[in-house]
Design a protein around this motif. Structure first.
Motif, PDB file in Angstrom:
ATOM      1  N   TYR A 145      46.789  54.091  32.726  1.00 38.64           N
ATOM      2  CA  TYR A 145      45.593  53.954  33.551  1.00 38.64           C
ATOM      3  C   TYR A 145      44.796  52.734  33.100  1.00 38.64           C
ATOM      4  CZ  TYR A 145      40.927  54.753  35.399  1.00 38.64           C
ATOM      5  OH  TYR A 145      39.722  54.583  36.032  1.00 38.64           O
ATOM      6  N   ALA A 146      44.630  52.592  31.787  1.00 34.06           N
ATOM      7  CA  ALA A 146      43.912  51.425  31.254  1.00 34.06           C
ATOM      8  C   ALA A 146      44.644  50.136  31.609  1.00 34.06           C
ATOM      9  CB  ALA A 146      43.758  51.552  29.740  1.00 34.06           C
ATOM     10  N   ALA A 147      45.974  50.147  31.501  1.00 38.71           N
ATOM     11  CA  ALA A 147      46.757  48.941  31.813  1.00 38.71           C
ATOM     12  C   ALA A 147      46.579  48.528  33.268  1.00 38.71           C
ATOM     13  CB  ALA A 147      48.230  49.197  31.496  1.00 38.71           C
ATOM     14  N   GLU A 148      46.628  49.501  34.176  1.00 37.11           N
ATOM     15  CA  GLU A 148      46.482  49.166  35.600  1.00 37.11           C
ATOM     16  C   GLU A 148      45.071  48.683  35.907  1.00 37.11           C
ATOM     17  OE1 GLU A 148      46.251  48.938  39.743  1.00 37.11           O
ATOM     18  OE2 GLU A 148      44.941  50.156  38.489  1.00 37.11           O
ATOM     19  N   CYS A 149      44.072  49.345  35.330  1.00 40.62           N
ATOM     20  CA  CYS A 149      42.680  48.962  35.563  1.00 40.62           C
ATOM     21  C   CYS A 149      42.421  47.531  35.092  1.00 40.62           C
ATOM     22  CB  CYS A 149      41.760  49.946  34.842  1.00 40.62           C
ATOM     23  SG  CYS A 149      40.008  49.546  34.993  1.00 40.62           S
ATOM     24  N   LEU A 150      42.892  47.212  33.898  1.00 42.98           N
ATOM     25  CA  LEU A 150      42.675  45.872  33.334  1.00 42.98           C
ATOM     26  C   LEU A 150      43.476  44.815  34.092  1.00 42.98           C
ATOM     27  CD1 LEU A 150      42.812  46.931  29.577  1.00 42.98           C
ATOM     28  CD2 LEU A 150      40.787  46.162  30.826  1.00 42.98           C
ATOM     29  N   TRP A 151      44.704  45.151  34.448  1.00 42.06           N
ATOM     30  CA  TRP A 151      45.531  44.187  35.191  1.00 42.06           C
ATOM     31  C   TRP A 151      44.897  43.885  36.551  1.00 42.06           C
ATOM     32  CZ3 TRP A 151      51.015  43.263  33.654  1.00 42.06           C
ATOM     33  CH2 TRP A 151      51.590  42.228  34.405  1.00 42.06           C
ATOM     34  N   HIS A 152      44.395  44.927  37.212  1.00 38.70           N
ATOM     35  CA  HIS A 152      43.758  44.754  38.516  1.00 38.70           C
ATOM     36  C   HIS A 152      42.565  43.804  38.415  1.00 38.70           C
ATOM     37  CE1 HIS A 152      42.215  46.897  42.409  1.00 38.70           C
ATOM     38  NE2 HIS A 152      42.397  45.605  42.564  1.00 38.70           N
ATOM     39  N   LEU A 153      41.740  44.003  37.407  1.00 44.46           N
ATOM     40  CA  LEU A 153      40.571  43.147  37.224  1.00 44.46           C
ATOM     41  C   LEU A 153      41.000  41.718  36.888  1.00 44.46           C
ATOM     42  CD1 LEU A 153      37.513  42.882  37.086  1.00 44.46           C
ATOM     43  CD2 LEU A 153      37.628  43.578  34.682  1.00 44.46           C
ATOM     44  N   PHE A 154      42.011  41.579  36.040  1.00 45.16           N
ATOM     45  CA  PHE A 154      42.501  40.243  35.690  1.00 45.16           C
ATOM     46  C   PHE A 154      43.025  39.527  36.933  1.00 45.16           C
ATOM     47  CE2 PHE A 154      45.450  37.068  34.247  1.00 45.16           C
ATOM     48  CZ  PHE A 154      44.871  36.560  33.103  1.00 45.16           C
ATOM     49  N   GLU A 155      43.719  40.252  37.770  1.00 39.96           N
ATOM     50  CA  GLU A 155      44.252  39.668  39.012  1.00 39.96           C
ATOM     51  C   GLU A 155      43.123  39.148  39.898  1.00 39.96           C
ATOM     52  OE1 GLU A 155      45.917  41.679  42.986  1.00 39.96           O
ATOM     53  OE2 GLU A 155      47.198  42.055  41.239  1.00 39.96           O
ATOM     54  N   ILE A 156      42.053  39.918  40.016  1.00 37.36           N
ATOM     55  CA  ILE A 156      40.925  39.517  40.859  1.00 37.36           C
ATOM     56  C   ILE A 156      40.258  38.255  40.324  1.00 37.36           C
ATOM     57  CG2 ILE A 156      38.595  40.193  41.593  1.00 37.36           C
ATOM     58  CD1 ILE A 156      39.648  43.112  41.644  1.00 37.36           C
ATOM     59  N   LEU A 157      40.052  38.207  39.020  1.00 41.75           N
ATOM     60  CA  LEU A 157      39.256  37.128  38.427  1.00 41.75           C
ATOM     61  C   LEU A 157      40.055  35.859  38.168  1.00 41.75           C
ATOM     62  CD1 LEU A 157      37.108  39.166  35.870  1.00 41.75           C
ATOM     63  CD2 LEU A 157      36.502  38.454  38.185  1.00 41.75           C
ATOM     64  N   TYR A 158      41.370  35.986  37.880  1.00 38.68           N
ATOM     65  CA  TYR A 158      42.089  34.811  37.375  1.00 38.68           C
ATOM     66  C   TYR A 158      43.365  34.449  38.136  1.00 38.68           C
ATOM     67  CZ  TYR A 158      38.964  35.681  33.480  1.00 38.68           C
ATOM     68  OH  TYR A 158      37.845  35.887  32.716  1.00 38.68           O
ATOM     69  N   ILE A 159      43.837  35.316  38.991  1.00 35.39           N
ATOM     70  CA  ILE A 159      45.080  34.999  39.712  1.00 35.39           C
ATOM     71  C   ILE A 159      44.816  34.726  41.187  1.00 35.39           C
ATOM     72  CG2 ILE A 159      47.380  35.832  40.345  1.00 35.39           C
ATOM     73  CD1 ILE A 159      47.445  37.408  37.785  1.00 35.39           C
ATOM     74  N   GLN A 160      43.990  35.557  41.804  1.00 38.88           N
ATOM     75  CA  GLN A 160      43.725  35.374  43.230  1.00 38.88           C
ATOM     76  C   GLN A 160      42.955  34.091  43.516  1.00 38.88           C
ATOM     77  OE1 GLN A 160      41.818  38.902  44.748  1.00 38.88           O
ATOM     78  NE2 GLN A 160      43.621  40.200  44.408  1.00 38.88           N
ATOM     79  N   GLY A 161      42.110  33.661  42.580  1.00 36.87           N
ATOM     80  CA  GLY A 161      41.346  32.429  42.776  1.00 36.87           C
ATOM     81  C   GLY A 161      40.269  32.551  43.838  1.00 36.87           C
ATOM     82  N   ASN A 162      39.625  33.710  43.924  1.00 32.39           N
ATOM     83  CA  ASN A 162      38.574  33.915  44.922  1.00 32.39           C
ATOM     84  C   ASN A 162      37.296  33.182  44.525  1.00 32.39           C
ATOM     85  OD1 ASN A 162      40.049  35.976  46.552  1.00 32.39           O
ATOM     86  ND2 ASN A 162      39.918  37.122  44.640  1.00 32.39           N
ATOM     87  N   GLN A 163      36.621  32.614  45.537  1.00 33.50           N
ATOM     88  CA  GLN A 163      35.327  31.985  45.287  1.00 33.50           C
ATOM     89  C   GLN A 163      34.230  33.033  45.136  1.00 33.50           C
ATOM     90  OE1 GLN A 163      34.710  28.720  44.706  1.00 33.50           O
ATOM     91  NE2 GLN A 163      36.948  28.520  44.748  1.00 33.50           N
ATOM     92  N   LEU A 164      34.375  34.126  45.894  1.00 37.65           N
ATOM     93  CA  LEU A 164      33.425  35.232  45.820  1.00 37.65           C
ATOM     94  C   LEU A 164      34.185  36.485  45.411  1.00 37.65           C
ATOM     95  CD1 LEU A 164      31.409  34.549  49.104  1.00 37.65           C
ATOM     96  CD2 LEU A 164      30.924  33.727  46.791  1.00 37.65           C
ATOM     97  N   VAL A 165      33.676  37.191  44.425  1.00 46.31           N
ATOM     98  CA  VAL A 165      34.461  38.276  43.832  1.00 46.31           C
ATOM     99  C   VAL A 165      33.938  39.670  44.154  1.00 46.31           C
ATOM    100  CG1 VAL A 165      35.258  36.842  41.927  1.00 46.31           C
ATOM    101  CG2 VAL A 165      33.110  38.109  41.692  1.00 46.31           C
TER     102      VAL A 165
END
Length: 668
Positions: A145-165
């Motif tokens: 659960y911790a791994a998925e939660c952290l990976w999801h947040l990392f994806e949002i902040l550093y992989i997707q490259g969104n201007q607005l989060v």
């Protein structure tokens, strides 16, 4: 590195020191330590109990290696992640951002699927009645659960490259705080009766703090008072709330959002909702009222649970670099309101991600009890997508070397696990020379449970040009087959190992068994040796003797005689087999129609006197009158002197017949 180069280290054990011993340890392959006690002993030392013997209890703990992946449901995570890892290696560093996002989501879907399976398996009677398994499943759920939660947040902040989060953070918070949504579903099913529920308003407030505007509107629309002016006004406020869409002008959105926000506060201050205090508190949350949000924070279960919702109502266009300040302020606020709470490791890592402290995040990620599954695959994805290259360069971190090290350690761990070694090879293949060396060391250590598994290992070694590994596996299989009395298999694997000593040993056993019993073991295997006989001189002799054996059995005496003489002349006959080989020539020598010519007969007589007799004399001097028990193991031999006399007589008779026939042949 050989085992002799592994250094030992001392352990400060009080009991061992008091008894005059030194407790030492040596690291072994597979993350193990071998412990031993040492005391200097000389020829003057007395072999007697020490003065402290029996004074202190000696406790010995047998530590059994256990991992999360002992369960089959968890091993499926490794297999599926291995396939995704291989896909990422094929994409390489030139893939598009969308492809990297898909890879990240594939990893997360693997973990989510695993969590669902774990929840179902945990409820089964087999797990519920087994405390150890129940604890293992519970630990696995927490870790993944911790791994998925952290990976999801990392994806949002550093992989997707969104201007607005903010929109993505809302999805993240909703998924990892599902309790309010589950209860909201129950309220929607209850329709108008839901407003009579005791936790009605607490659920609605939780939904607002999670940013669930649409669900909140649906629940309020079913309220018994939905037709009143205050509820209609609340519906209008929630419905008219501006939501930023991709491509929309930020300045225009800010103007609309400011107007909506000011209008909402004005309506609250005019007392429009004074008759419905719970509804007014709800709208104060929507307006970002500090006191109302503080009250909500005090009821929260997790420190970052309501942060995305708060940003939605106070800073909906928050950018990634602004999130650092917002998260720090929120955390300080949470600490002030909840001083009794401490950050768990997952929340601390969430804070590191929002604070852009990737170095510390990766360090803590390696502490998760998942055998580095999470950190290894994440760092590999970071390396390939290249989004954080500037960060690592700025912090003087060699990202390729870090990735290489983590993949190497993870692959080595899998290789040393008896159920997961096939997956480990794919990871070590990415480590070039070090990985190749690790495979060469670890492949032979894998316990062989079947020939099918061994064939897989041999093919893997052959694909990588690891000839020594292939030969080592063949040697192990040969010895296993020999122990199981499968001598044909033992000979075949020995030949494939190309180990001269091993091939010679197996061939010796077959020849000795034949000389004792007259039964030839594994004839089919020997018949198909072919050109591989040249691995060992003893195997050459065995193959050629088997040919003689077959000629003799099919009554092709002329071919048998020729081959027998060649064997006698070859000088590769083992000492113990000379009696059997010479005894085989007796029927051919006694044949009325000579099968062996005069020259060859003289050669046989020569071998009797120069090969067999010296062996007998040597053994007589060594073993005395019982030398026949050690020299002659042939099943056809009872008396040594009688056999020698018969052999000499047979040679004399055949020589006489052969000379007469050869000298009376008509001239051509």
């Amino acid at each position: 590195m050989s085992d002799s180069n592994v250094s030992a280290f001392e352990l400060g054990d009080a009991l061992a020191t008091r008894c005059g011993n030194t407790l030492t340890g040596v690291f072994l392959p597979g993350s193990r330590i071998a412990l031993s006690a040492y005391r200097h002993v000389t020829h003057r030392s007395r072999d007697a109990p020490t003065e402290t013997a029996g004074q202190d209890p000696v406790l010995i703990y047998m530590a059994q290696e256990t991992t999360l992946f002992d369960e089959p449901v968890l091993r499926s995570v490794l297999a599926e992640a291995n396939a995704t890892f291989a896909t990422l290696q094929q994409l390489g560093p030139r893939a598009t951002r969308a492809e990297y996002v898909n890879i990240s989501r594939a990893y997360r879907s693997i973990v989510r699927s695993c969590l669902e399976k774990l929840e179902q398996a945990k409820k089964s009677p087999e797990v519920q009645t087994d405390e150890a398994r129940l604890r293992r499943f519970s630990d696995a759920i927490v870790v993944f659960y911790a791994a998925e939660c952290l990976w999801h947040l990392f994806e949002i902040l550093y992989i997707q490259g969104n201007q607005l989060v903010v929109p993505q953070l809302l999805d993240w918070a909703r998924f990892h705080s599902p309790q309010a949504e589950d209860r909201a579903t129950d309220l929607l099913l209850m329709a108008e009766e839901a407003s009579e529920s005791d936790d009605y308003w607490s659920i609605v407030k939780s939904l607002i703090m999670l940013g669930e505007i649409d669900v909140t509107r649906a629940i309020l629309s079913q309220n018994r008072k939905a037709g009143q002016a205050s509820f209609k006004a609340a519906e209008l406020i929630l419905k008219s709330m501006p939501v930023y869409q991709e491509g929309y002008a930020l300045q225009k959105f800010h103007s609309q959002w400011e107007y909506w926000h000011v209008d909402t506060e004005r309506k609250i201050q005019t007392g429009l909702f004074a008759t419905e205090p719970e509804l007014e508190q709800l709208l104060r949350l929507v307006a970002g009222n500090k006191e109302q949000w503080d009250a909500g924070i005090k009821e929260s279960q997790d420190c970052f649970e309501y942060l995305p919702g708060y940003l939605l109502f106070t800073k909906p266009t928050c950018k990634p670099f602004e999130l650092r300040i917002a998260a720090a302020n929120w955390l300080n606020r949470w600490y002030r309101l909840r001083p009794e709470k401490e950050l768990c490791s997952m929340n601390r890592m969430i804070c590191q991600l929002m604070d852009h402290d990737i170095k510390l995040f990766i360090y803590d990620a390696q502490k998760l009890n998942d055998t580095h599954w999470f950190s290894t695959h994440l760092i590999d994805l970071i390396h390939h997508c290249g989004q954080l290259k500037g960060y690592f360069d700025q912090n003087n971190i060699d990202l390729p070397a870090l990735r290489h090290s983590m993949i190497y350690e993870y692959g080595s761990y899998l290789m040393m696990s008896h159920n997961m070694w096939q997956l480990g090879i794919d990871y070590l293949d990415c480590c070039k020379q070090e990985g190749q060396a690790a495979i060469e060391l670890l492949l032979p250590r894998i316990t062989l449970r079947s020939e099918r598994q061994a064939t897989k290992l041999i093919n893997l070694a052959r694909q990588r040009g690891l000839i020594s590994v292939e030969q080592e596996i063949c040697k192990v299989l040969s010895k296993q087959s020999y122990d199981k009395e499968r001598y044909g298999n033992a000979l075949e694997w020995a030949i494939r190992s190309k180990d001269v000593l091993l091939v010679t040993a197996v061939a010796d056993f077959i020849l000795k068994h034949y000389s004792k019993t007259g039964h030839m073991l594994c004839p089919d295997t020997i018949a198909n040796v072919g050109g591989r006989m040249f691995v060992s001189p003893r195997l050459v002799f065995l193959s050629k003797y088997f040919e003689f054996y077959e000629f003799y059995r099919t009554r092709d005496f002329l071919s048998a005689s020729e081959l027998l003489v060649n064997l006698l002349e070859s000088r590769i006959t083992p000492d113990y087999f000379w009696p059997s080989l010479l005894i085989d020539s007796m029927p051919l020598l006694e044949s009325k129609d000579p099968k062996i010519f005069a020259k060859e007969t003289v050669a046989i007589l020569h071998h009797i006197e120069t090969e067999l007799v010296p062996i007998i004399e040597r053994d007589v001097s060594k073993y005395g009158n019982h030398h026949t028990e050690t020299v002659f193991k042939d099943y056809r031999v009872e008396n040594v002197d009688e056999i020698l006399n018969l052999m000499r007589l047979a040679c004399a008779r055949n020589l006489a017949r052969a000379l007469i026939i050869e000298n009376t042949l008509p001239a051509v």
